[in-house]
Write a protein that holds these residues in place. Structure first.
Motif, PDB file in Angstrom:
ATOM      1  N   SER A   1      -2.283  16.234 -15.650  1.00 55.85           N
ATOM      2  CA  SER A   1      -2.547  16.016 -17.083  1.00 55.85           C
ATOM      3  C   SER A   1      -3.274  14.696 -17.307  1.00 55.85           C
ATOM      4  O   SER A   1      -3.991  14.539 -18.291  1.00 55.85           O
ATOM      5  CB  SER A   1      -1.233  16.005 -17.857  1.00 55.85           C
ATOM      6  OG  SER A   1      -0.436  14.920 -17.444  1.00 55.85           O
ATOM      7  N   ALA A   2      -3.124  13.755 -16.376  1.00 56.67           N
ATOM      8  CA  ALA A   2      -3.723  12.434 -16.538  1.00 56.67           C
ATOM      9  C   ALA A   2      -5.249  12.477 -16.467  1.00 56.67           C
ATOM     10  O   ALA A   2      -5.914  11.563 -16.928  1.00 56.67           O
ATOM     11  CB  ALA A   2      -3.187  11.472 -15.488  1.00 56.67           C
TER      12      ALA A   2
ATOM     13  N   LEU B   1       2.009  19.457 -19.672  1.00 54.99           N
ATOM     14  CA  LEU B   1       2.313  18.117 -20.155  1.00 54.99           C
ATOM     15  C   LEU B   1       1.252  17.631 -21.137  1.00 54.99           C
ATOM     16  O   LEU B   1       1.560  16.969 -22.127  1.00 54.99           O
ATOM     17  CB  LEU B   1       2.419  17.165 -18.970  1.00 54.99           C
ATOM     18  CG  LEU B   1       3.149  15.883 -19.299  1.00 54.99           C
ATOM     19  CD1 LEU B   1       4.635  16.136 -19.375  1.00 54.99           C
ATOM     20  CD2 LEU B   1       2.862  14.830 -18.274  1.00 54.99           C
TER      21      LEU B   1
ATOM     22  N   LYS C   1       1.850  16.425 -24.949  1.00 58.75           N
ATOM     23  CA  LYS C   1       1.372  15.153 -25.501  1.00 58.75           C
ATOM     24  C   LYS C   1       0.585  15.394 -26.778  1.00 58.75           C
ATOM     25  O   LYS C   1       0.727  14.687 -27.761  1.00 58.75           O
ATOM     26  CB  LYS C   1       0.463  14.446 -24.483  1.00 58.75           C
ATOM     27  CG  LYS C   1       1.198  13.446 -23.623  1.00 58.75           C
ATOM     28  CD  LYS C   1       0.216  12.534 -22.896  1.00 58.75           C
ATOM     29  CE  LYS C   1      -0.601  13.272 -21.864  1.00 58.75           C
ATOM     30  NZ  LYS C   1      -1.332  12.383 -20.951  1.00 58.75           N
TER      31      LYS C   1
ATOM     32  N   THR D   1       8.147  15.919 -31.724  1.00 58.47           N
ATOM     33  CA  THR D   1       8.561  15.408 -30.428  1.00 58.47           C
ATOM     34  C   THR D   1       9.685  16.239 -29.819  1.00 58.47           C
ATOM     35  O   THR D   1       9.610  16.668 -28.671  1.00 58.47           O
ATOM     36  CB  THR D   1       9.053  13.952 -30.569  1.00 58.47           C
ATOM     37  OG1 THR D   1       8.097  13.248 -31.344  1.00 58.47           O
ATOM     38  CG2 THR D   1       9.210  13.307 -29.227  1.00 58.47           C
ATOM     39  N   THR D   2      10.725  16.490 -30.615  1.00 55.08           N
ATOM     40  CA  THR D   2      11.898  17.193 -30.095  1.00 55.08           C
ATOM     41  C   THR D   2      11.537  18.579 -29.587  1.00 55.08           C
ATOM     42  O   THR D   2      11.858  18.951 -28.463  1.00 55.08           O
ATOM     43  CB  THR D   2      12.970  17.321 -31.195  1.00 55.08           C
ATOM     44  OG1 THR D   2      13.067  16.072 -31.860  1.00 55.08           O
ATOM     45  CG2 THR D   2      14.304  17.703 -30.608  1.00 55.08           C
TER      46      THR D   2
ATOM     47  N   LEU E   1       9.184  18.457 -26.440  1.00 54.60           N
ATOM     48  CA  LEU E   1       9.862  18.058 -25.207  1.00 54.60           C
ATOM     49  C   LEU E   1      10.821  19.139 -24.731  1.00 54.60           C
ATOM     50  O   LEU E   1      10.924  19.419 -23.532  1.00 54.60           O
ATOM     51  CB  LEU E   1      10.610  16.741 -25.416  1.00 54.60           C
ATOM     52  CG  LEU E   1       9.727  15.505 -25.537  1.00 54.60           C
ATOM     53  CD1 LEU E   1      10.577  14.276 -25.789  1.00 54.60           C
ATOM     54  CD2 LEU E   1       8.892  15.308 -24.282  1.00 54.60           C
TER      55      LEU E   1
ATOM     56  N   LEU F   1       8.837  21.814 -23.212  1.00 51.76           N
ATOM     57  CA  LEU F   1       8.300  21.332 -21.935  1.00 51.76           C
ATOM     58  C   LEU F   1       9.325  21.516 -20.815  1.00 51.76           C
ATOM     59  O   LEU F   1       9.029  22.094 -19.764  1.00 51.76           O
ATOM     60  CB  LEU F   1       7.933  19.850 -22.065  1.00 51.76           C
ATOM     61  CG  LEU F   1       7.496  19.135 -20.801  1.00 51.76           C
ATOM     62  CD1 LEU F   1       6.157  19.646 -20.321  1.00 51.76           C
ATOM     63  CD2 LEU F   1       7.420  17.634 -21.015  1.00 51.76           C
TER      64      LEU F   1
END
Lengths: 221, 174
Positions: B117-118, B125, B129, B138-139, B142, B145
């Motif tokens: 993902s970077a 991922l 993001k 967010t919740t 994640l 994920l």
């Protein structure tokens, strides 16, 4: 000429500073992982089924989730859910300690169970208590079996600490990126050299460590 | 053979002792400066292959070396050719011994793929993001994920431990 500019003293100094930030995360994590992992390892040898199952669950849960995902959950999730605002570096340390404790615990458990039962029996026959038997008989013998694995774990932590950059820790890769962006106009090929340099830096740290682990494993077999 | 051995060793040490992230950055950001342009997905595949290759090589080496000497001698004595010895005697036993390590490597590689993902490859991922950044969910992001990784990795993990139990029963001659 270009390389002289790219690898000038101040840049190298900053890269080394970044490397130190990476090493710091790895060192602190290894230190706590070694202590907590040893405790977990002893607990894992327990005969209690519930304790065993809990340890197993912890180990498998940590092993099955990618470290990067754990980093994200701790960094973004915990800030949202509990309003815990840790600096990214400490999030890294916490995640690495959780991971290192699990791995170290498994190493210690394997080493302790590999010691012959009669060693333990003899210790008890001499009248040593459970703790004394562990401290004077079991641990000194398991140490040799744990050390190579522990060094390998340390190497893996140094490598994995590179992920810290992805949640915003300023370490060697981040410093590299800053230098690349800063020199982009002067040295267009900066990214090739800087990333290549960091690649070699990591190799220079990890290679001796993994050789040492392999050597110890051979000598102590 | 000595030269090949050296090259293999060099490759294994190089890929095992450097982080995947920096390998990927080098491929994705560094190599284009030399005129070699590879897109993100291909970089991810190349990087993971470069990393996984050395781990798999180590797994097979350990397997091959643990086949008992007597097995090879016996195979020779019944008149098998070197290729036949490898095909019918060494390889099946080595594979059985290597299976736990191969399974562990598969898990490891699937987990490592999150690092891709970077370099802007849109995978789990990366999307997470994105969701956190765009919708502040967010919740949910994640949670999904972790669940997604569990759905992928749990069957592999269970299959690995099943194969490990099965393969322990198939080692011959010490």
């Amino acid at each position: 000429m270009e390389l002289d500019y790219l690898f000038q003293a101040s840049h190298l100094e900053r890269l080394m500073w970044g490397l130190w930030a990476t090493a710091k995360i790895a060192f602190i994590s290894v230190f706590f992982s070694a202590i907590l992992g040893t405790v977990l390892g002893v607990i894992m040898t327990s005969k209690n089924i519930v304790v065993k199952a809990l340890c197993r669950l912890y180990l498998e849960a940590i092993r099955i989730i990618p470290i990067l995902v754990l980093l994200f959950v701790f960094y973004f999730g915990f800030a949202t859910w509990f309003n815990w605002q840790f600096s990214a570096m400490w999030v890294c340390v916490v995640v690495f300690v959780l991971w290192g404790t699990a791995e170290m615990g498994d190493l210690v458990r394997a080493a302790i169970t590999s010691i012959d039962q009669h060693q333990r029996d003899s210790a008890y026959a001499l009248g040593l208590t459970h703790v004394q038997a562990l401290a004077y008989v079991i641990f000194p013998q398991s140490l040799k079996r744990v050390t190579p694995g522990a060094i390998n774990l340390f190497t893996r932590m140094v490598k994995t600490s590179s992920l810290a950059v992805l949640i915003g820790v300023v370490e060697v890769i981040k410093v590299g990126q800053q230098i690349i962006e800063n020199s982009l106009l002067t040295v267009p090929s900066a990214s090739l050299w800087i990333y290549g340099f960091i690649f070699i830096l990591y190799f220079l740290i990890c290679y001796p460590l993994s050789r040492l682990a392999a050597h110890l494993e051979k000598v102590w077999e | 053979m000595r030269v090949l051995n050296r090259i293999a060793q060099f490759y294994i040490e190089l890929s095992r002792n450097t982080p995947l992230l920096i390998q990927l950055f080098f491929l994705y950001y560094g190599l284009p400066k030399l005129g070699i342009k590879i897109d993100g997905f291909a970089c991810g595949v190349i990087g993971l292959t470069f990393l996984g290759g050395s781990y798999m090589a180590e797994a097979f080496r350990a397997g091959l070396q643990s086949v008992a000497k007597g097995q090879i001698d016996s195979a020779k004595s019944i008149g098998l050719q070197p290729i036949q010895i490898f095909r019918y005697v060494i390889f099946p036993q080595a594979l059985a011994i290597s299976i736990p390590a191969i399974g562990a490597n598969c898990l490891f590689l699937i987990k490592e793929s999150s690092v891709v993902s970077a370099i802007a490859v849109v995978e789990l991922l990366f999307v997470t993001k994105d969701l956190i950044g765009m919708d502040y969910k967010t919740t949910e992001a994640l949670f999904l994920l972790i669940m997604a990784y569990l759905i992928i990795l749990l069957p592999v993990s269970i299959l690995t431990s099943y194969l490990e139990h099965r393969s322990r029963k198939v080692s011959h001659g010490t």
